[in-house]
Design a protein around this motif. Structure first.
Motif, mmCIF file in Angstrom:
data_model
loop_
_atom_site.group_PDB
_atom_site.id
_atom_site.type_symbol
_atom_site.label_atom_id
_atom_site.label_comp_id
_atom_site.label_asym_id
_atom_site.label_seq_id
_atom_site.Cartn_x
_atom_site.Cartn_y
_atom_site.Cartn_z
ATOM 1 N N LYS E 19 1.038 -1.210 0.033
ATOM 2 C CA LYS E 19 -0.132 0.046 -0.070
ATOM 3 C C LYS E 19 0.950 1.270 0.024
ATOM 4 C CE LYS E 19 -3.282 2.227 2.714
ATOM 5 N NZ LYS E 19 -3.728 2.585 4.469
ATOM 6 N N GLU E 20 1.906 1.122 0.532
ATOM 7 C CA GLU E 20 2.966 2.292 0.820
ATOM 8 C C GLU E 20 4.240 1.774 0.918
ATOM 9 O OE1 GLU E 20 1.713 5.000 4.129
ATOM 10 O OE2 GLU E 20 3.200 6.427 3.359
ATOM 11 N N ILE E 21 5.262 2.603 0.243
ATOM 12 C CA ILE E 21 6.751 2.374 0.675
ATOM 13 C C ILE E 21 7.547 3.724 1.153
ATOM 14 C CG2 ILE E 21 8.972 1.732 -0.192
ATOM 15 C CD1 ILE E 21 7.639 -0.083 -2.154
ATOM 16 N N ILE E 22 7.830 3.542 2.454
ATOM 17 C CA ILE E 22 8.481 4.856 2.963
ATOM 18 C C ILE E 22 10.134 4.523 2.739
ATOM 19 C CG2 ILE E 22 8.933 6.435 4.880
ATOM 20 C CD1 ILE E 22 6.236 5.540 5.884
ATOM 21 N N ALA E 23 10.532 5.374 1.554
ATOM 22 C CA ALA E 23 12.011 4.669 1.285
ATOM 23 C C ALA E 23 12.943 5.567 2.111
ATOM 24 C CB ALA E 23 12.203 5.024 -0.476
ATOM 25 N N GLY E 24 13.938 4.726 2.497
ATOM 26 C CA GLY E 24 15.026 5.496 3.163
ATOM 27 C C GLY E 24 16.426 5.222 2.415
ATOM 28 N N LEU E 53 10.045 -4.698 -6.011
ATOM 29 C CA LEU E 53 8.723 -4.248 -5.377
ATOM 30 C C LEU E 53 8.167 -2.875 -5.555
ATOM 31 C CD1 LEU E 53 9.035 -6.191 -1.835
ATOM 32 C CD2 LEU E 53 8.259 -6.927 -3.954
ATOM 33 N N GLU E 54 7.083 -2.509 -5.612
ATOM 34 C CA GLU E 54 6.524 -1.349 -5.757
ATOM 35 C C GLU E 54 5.016 -1.264 -5.096
ATOM 36 O OE1 GLU E 54 6.943 -0.359 -9.817
ATOM 37 O OE2 GLU E 54 5.413 -1.931 -10.662
ATOM 38 N N VAL E 55 4.483 -0.043 -4.914
ATOM 39 C CA VAL E 55 3.019 -0.112 -4.589
ATOM 40 C C VAL E 55 2.110 -0.813 -5.490
ATOM 41 C CG1 VAL E 55 0.980 1.584 -4.240
ATOM 42 C CG2 VAL E 55 3.387 2.311 -3.335
ATOM 43 N N GLY E 56 1.573 -1.613 -4.766
ATOM 44 C CA GLY E 56 0.667 -2.614 -5.663
ATOM 45 C C GLY E 56 1.067 -4.128 -5.790
ATOM 46 N N SER E 57 2.311 -4.116 -5.727
ATOM 47 C CA SER E 57 3.105 -5.445 -5.757
ATOM 48 C C SER E 57 2.386 -6.451 -4.669
ATOM 49 C CB SER E 57 4.238 -5.649 -5.647
ATOM 50 O OG SER E 57 5.280 -4.713 -6.489
#
Lengths: 73, 73, 73, 73, 73, 73
Positions: E19-24, E53-57
């Motif tokens: 649903k969400e990825i907070i990338a660091g 991986l990305e939103v929706g995967s």
């Protein structure tokens, strides 16, 4: 036997053959012979059954990088 | 720099040389070249400083057997 | 007995004396008396043998900061 | 702010006051002053927000016995 | 992109969609929408790239039973 | 029976009822029926006693986001 087929990230994995299983009532120790040496895993005895693992089975030992401790020689 | 000298159990350890450090504000990724391949560890950036680790340092990567997941090939 | 002598980061460590060992067929519970109270560790019964640990042994209990959960009082 | 009120087993817990928070974009390091010394926890920056933690907050640091490694002095 | 195709034990797994990825810079938070609610995973930013991986995967979130803490309501 | 009452972050928690306990001499397997399916936890047999857990008890299963592995379907 209940399994999921998945693709996992190929870091921190060692492929090997099960050399020994020390079976306990709740958890079992599984010793896997890998090119890097023996990797030991403690898993529930039920999951060994679910995956149908036995001495000689080819397995992948996987661990997260957040679990790895660094020590200085 | 603050350290403890200890003896640890020799299972689930891979000795190697640090190949790369990806430094972050809180945690850093340390990639260690071992005979078995790259082992990746995520540790606090402070502990890298405390141990004086840098590219080329000889380290031991350690993980507990309870952290190792088994997958079937 | 197989051991590695290493230096580890001195955070999240409590030094103490083993007060009790509850031995099981695969894993054992080791209760360590530290200035902070009892720290309990579950390790493979084999690693207790490898390190030659027994009641009264001086040990260091070590855990990674990524394993520590925070709860609010 | 979203929380659950629960009772947890009182082993492997150290009560203390947050002394420092090193905030990062994804995870933060929280240093807790306990009678046993500093316990360091790495948690998601979001969970710090969810629990409303800040320097001075009273917290409990909790870790499972399966996460504790034993080293010999 | 480097992956291993494996069969894993079907316990302690929740299937869902990112649903969400907070990338660091070093680790990223991945929030996965599962029938049971949001499961949050912190993994290295590199492994997100390695798995593409990305939103929706569609992903499987997996954790070992030794990592699960029990609290009483 | 020794417990601490605390507030914990509400992510990565599944509330359920204990369906089965496989008791061992050191650790026990606790199977918790949650809306998401069975969550399995391995804890020390002593902590089950300390919390007074039995089949039918309402519990919260909690795990840290750093423990969650992601696999691709």
């Amino acid at each position: 036997m209940s399994q999921s087929i998945v693709a996992i990230n190929a870091r921190n994995q060692f492929r090997g053959k099960i050399k020994e299983i020390i079976a306990g009532p709740v958890v079992s120790e599984v010793d896997v012979e890998t090119p890097a040496g023996i990797v030991t895993s403690v898993v529930t005895s039920r999951s060994i059954e679910d995956l149908g693992l036995e001495v000689g089975s080819e397995v992948l030992t996987v661990f997260k990088s957040t679990e790895v401790l660094l020590a200085k020689l």
